[in-house]
Design a protein around this motif. Sequence first.
Motif, PDB file in Angstrom:
ATOM      1  N   MET A   1       0.821  -1.182   0.000  1.00  0.00           N
ATOM      2  CA  MET A   1       0.000   0.000   0.000  1.00  0.00           C
ATOM      3  C   MET A   1       0.873   1.256   0.000  1.00  0.00           C
ATOM      4  SD  MET A   1      -2.963  -0.896  -0.235  1.00  0.00           S
ATOM      5  CE  MET A   1      -4.535  -1.157   0.384  1.00  0.00           C
ATOM      6  N   GLY A   2       1.947   1.200   0.738  1.00  0.00           N
ATOM      7  CA  GLY A   2       2.856   2.335   0.770  1.00  0.00           C
ATOM      8  C   GLY A   2       3.490   2.572  -0.588  1.00  0.00           C
ATOM      9  N   GLY A   3       3.796   1.482  -1.317  1.00  0.00           N
ATOM     10  CA  GLY A   3       4.379   1.617  -2.645  1.00  0.00           C
ATOM     11  C   GLY A   3       3.396   2.228  -3.626  1.00  0.00           C
ATOM     12  N   LEU A   4       2.149   1.799  -3.566  1.00  0.00           N
ATOM     13  CA  LEU A   4       1.128   2.368  -4.444  1.00  0.00           C
ATOM     14  C   LEU A   4       0.958   3.858  -4.157  1.00  0.00           C
ATOM     15  CD1 LEU A   4      -1.617  -0.395  -4.381  1.00  0.00           C
ATOM     16  CD2 LEU A   4      -0.166   0.249  -6.303  1.00  0.00           C
ATOM     17  N   SER A   5       0.998   4.192  -2.898  1.00  0.00           N
ATOM     18  CA  SER A   5       0.846   5.589  -2.507  1.00  0.00           C
ATOM     19  C   SER A   5       1.977   6.431  -3.069  1.00  0.00           C
ATOM     20  CB  SER A   5       0.823   5.691  -0.983  1.00  0.00           C
ATOM     21  OG  SER A   5       0.743   7.024  -0.579  1.00  0.00           O
ATOM     22  N   LEU A   6       3.192   5.917  -3.006  1.00  0.00           N
ATOM     23  CA  LEU A   6       4.337   6.652  -3.528  1.00  0.00           C
ATOM     24  C   LEU A   6       4.351   6.655  -5.058  1.00  0.00           C
ATOM     25  CD1 LEU A   6       7.148   5.519  -1.080  1.00  0.00           C
ATOM     26  CD2 LEU A   6       6.067   7.754  -1.220  1.00  0.00           C
ATOM     27  N   ALA A   7       3.938   5.533  -5.676  1.00  0.00           N
ATOM     28  CA  ALA A   7       3.980   5.422  -7.133  1.00  0.00           C
ATOM     29  C   ALA A   7       2.954   6.340  -7.795  1.00  0.00           C
ATOM     30  CB  ALA A   7       3.743   3.980  -7.553  1.00  0.00           C
ATOM     31  N   PHE A   8       1.814   6.420  -7.230  1.00  0.00           N
ATOM     32  CA  PHE A   8       0.741   7.219  -7.844  1.00  0.00           C
ATOM     33  C   PHE A   8       0.592   8.614  -7.235  1.00  0.00           C
ATOM     34  CE2 PHE A   8      -0.640   2.859  -8.819  1.00  0.00           C
ATOM     35  CZ  PHE A   8      -0.668   2.957 -10.192  1.00  0.00           C
ATOM     36  N   GLY A   9       1.304   8.903  -6.200  1.00  0.00           N
ATOM     37  CA  GLY A   9       1.256  10.216  -5.572  1.00  0.00           C
ATOM     38  C   GLY A   9      -0.069  10.486  -4.864  1.00  0.00           C
ATOM     39  N   VAL A  10      -0.627   9.430  -4.308  1.00  0.00           N
ATOM     40  CA  VAL A  10      -1.917   9.551  -3.619  1.00  0.00           C
ATOM     41  C   VAL A  10      -1.668   9.460  -2.120  1.00  0.00           C
ATOM     42  CG1 VAL A  10      -4.182   8.503  -3.299  1.00  0.00           C
ATOM     43  CG2 VAL A  10      -3.130   8.493  -5.542  1.00  0.00           C
ATOM     44  N   SER A  11      -2.256  10.374  -1.401  1.00  0.00           N
ATOM     45  CA  SER A  11      -2.137  10.350   0.048  1.00  0.00           C
ATOM     46  C   SER A  11      -3.343   9.621   0.625  1.00  0.00           C
ATOM     47  CB  SER A  11      -2.083  11.780   0.569  1.00  0.00           C
ATOM     48  OG  SER A  11      -2.222  11.793   1.975  1.00  0.00           O
ATOM     49  N   TRP A  12      -3.090   8.698   1.547  1.00  0.00           N
ATOM     50  CA  TRP A  12      -4.183   7.963   2.180  1.00  0.00           C
ATOM     51  C   TRP A  12      -5.019   8.894   3.057  1.00  0.00           C
ATOM     52  CZ3 TRP A  12      -5.658   3.582   0.309  1.00  0.00           C
ATOM     53  CH2 TRP A  12      -4.756   2.800  -0.376  1.00  0.00           C
ATOM     54  N   LEU A  13      -4.417   9.915   3.560  1.00  0.00           N
ATOM     55  CA  LEU A  13      -5.189  10.884   4.353  1.00  0.00           C
ATOM     56  C   LEU A  13      -6.196  11.627   3.460  1.00  0.00           C
ATOM     57  CD1 LEU A  13      -2.398  12.339   6.646  1.00  0.00           C
ATOM     58  CD2 LEU A  13      -4.189  10.718   7.254  1.00  0.00           C
ATOM     59  N   THR A  14      -5.783  11.939   2.225  1.00  0.00           N
ATOM     60  CA  THR A  14      -6.702  12.595   1.287  1.00  0.00           C
ATOM     61  C   THR A  14      -7.850  11.664   0.933  1.00  0.00           C
ATOM     62  OG1 THR A  14      -4.843  13.836   0.366  1.00  0.00           O
ATOM     63  CG2 THR A  14      -6.857  13.740  -0.955  1.00  0.00           C
ATOM     64  N   ILE A  15      -7.529  10.396   0.712  1.00  0.00           N
ATOM     65  CA  ILE A  15      -8.580   9.416   0.383  1.00  0.00           C
ATOM     66  C   ILE A  15      -9.561   9.293   1.542  1.00  0.00           C
ATOM     67  CG2 ILE A  15      -9.017   6.963  -0.036  1.00  0.00           C
ATOM     68  CD1 ILE A  15      -6.385   6.927  -1.631  1.00  0.00           C
ATOM     69  N   MET A  16      -9.055   9.179   2.762  1.00  0.00           N
ATOM     70  CA  MET A  16      -9.941   9.061   3.928  1.00  0.00           C
ATOM     71  C   MET A  16     -10.770  10.340   4.108  1.00  0.00           C
ATOM     72  SD  MET A  16      -7.798   6.975   6.825  1.00  0.00           S
ATOM     73  CE  MET A  16      -6.470   8.160   6.899  1.00  0.00           C
ATOM     74  N   ASP A  17     -10.149  11.466   3.853  1.00  0.00           N
ATOM     75  CA  ASP A  17     -10.848  12.737   4.000  1.00  0.00           C
ATOM     76  C   ASP A  17     -12.004  12.827   2.997  1.00  0.00           C
ATOM     77  OD1 ASP A  17     -11.259  15.277   5.114  1.00  0.00           O
ATOM     78  OD2 ASP A  17     -10.149  16.228   3.474  1.00  0.00           O
ATOM     79  N   ARG A  18     -11.719  12.456   1.754  1.00  0.00           N
ATOM     80  CA  ARG A  18     -12.773  12.508   0.736  1.00  0.00           C
ATOM     81  C   ARG A  18     -13.876  11.490   1.009  1.00  0.00           C
ATOM     82  NH1 ARG A  18      -9.407  13.503  -4.849  1.00  0.00           N
ATOM     83  NH2 ARG A  18      -8.696  15.593  -4.271  1.00  0.00           N
ATOM     84  N   LEU A  19     -13.509  10.294   1.422  1.00  0.00           N
ATOM     85  CA  LEU A  19     -14.536   9.296   1.766  1.00  0.00           C
ATOM     86  C   LEU A  19     -15.413   9.778   2.927  1.00  0.00           C
ATOM     87  CD1 LEU A  19     -12.643   5.887   1.457  1.00  0.00           C
ATOM     88  CD2 LEU A  19     -14.540   6.722   0.054  1.00  0.00           C
ATOM     89  N   GLY A  20     -14.786  10.402   3.914  1.00  0.00           N
ATOM     90  CA  GLY A  20     -15.557  10.943   5.043  1.00  0.00           C
ATOM     91  C   GLY A  20     -16.492  12.048   4.596  1.00  0.00           C
ATOM     92  N   ALA A  21     -16.011  12.933   3.709  1.00  0.00           N
ATOM     93  CA  ALA A  21     -16.862  14.020   3.214  1.00  0.00           C
ATOM     94  C   ALA A  21     -18.039  13.460   2.422  1.00  0.00           C
ATOM     95  CB  ALA A  21     -16.039  14.969   2.351  1.00  0.00           C
ATOM     96  N   TRP A  22     -17.786  12.455   1.574  1.00  0.00           N
ATOM     97  CA  TRP A  22     -18.879  11.848   0.791  1.00  0.00           C
ATOM     98  C   TRP A  22     -19.885  11.150   1.707  1.00  0.00           C
ATOM     99  CZ3 TRP A  22     -15.141   9.265  -3.216  1.00  0.00           C
ATOM    100  CH2 TRP A  22     -14.674  10.231  -4.101  1.00  0.00           C
ATOM    101  N   THR A  23     -19.358  10.532   2.763  1.00  0.00           N
ATOM    102  CA  THR A  23     -20.254   9.866   3.720  1.00  0.00           C
ATOM    103  C   THR A  23     -21.169  10.890   4.389  1.00  0.00           C
ATOM    104  OG1 THR A  23     -18.597   8.165   4.137  1.00  0.00           O
ATOM    105  CG2 THR A  23     -20.344   8.413   5.770  1.00  0.00           C
ATOM    106  N   TRP A  24     -20.599  12.009   4.852  1.00  0.00           N
ATOM    107  CA  TRP A  24     -21.413  13.033   5.498  1.00  0.00           C
ATOM    108  C   TRP A  24     -22.388  13.671   4.520  1.00  0.00           C
ATOM    109  CZ3 TRP A  24     -22.288  12.821  10.293  1.00  0.00           C
ATOM    110  CH2 TRP A  24     -21.311  12.404  11.189  1.00  0.00           C
ATOM    111  N   GLN A  25     -21.974  13.847   3.272  1.00  0.00           N
ATOM    112  CA  GLN A  25     -22.892  14.382   2.261  1.00  0.00           C
ATOM    113  C   GLN A  25     -24.047  13.412   2.022  1.00  0.00           C
ATOM    114  OE1 GLN A  25     -20.529  15.165  -1.204  1.00  0.00           O
ATOM    115  NE2 GLN A  25     -19.796  17.149  -0.444  1.00  0.00           N
TER     116      GLN A  25
END
Length: 91
Positions: A1-25
């Motif tokens: 998971m850490g490798g995917l995060s570094l390879a694609f430049g995706v932050s897991w905190l951003t993913i969790m933040d967006r999922l939380g926002a969509w859940t609240w919406q």
Amino acid sequence: MGGLSLAFGVSWLTIMDRLGAWTWQGIGWARARRWLARDVAQGRERKQARKDAAITEQKKSAARVPPRIDTPLPAVPKSERAEKERQAFFV
């Protein structure tokens, strides 16, 4: 998971933040739909209550006996003496 995060430049905190926002919406949308449905149901109930009250009043007024209006009594002719007294009073 850490490798995917570094390879694609995706932050897991951003993913969790967006999922939380969509859940609240989604929760907010569901609440709004529920409140709207409740308001519509209350509106229907009140409309039916007004309709029932109007029908009841129509039945009451239809059952009433209309007032009887008598013809006016004929006018009493004035006597000549009374007319002379009235004229003499206002002269």
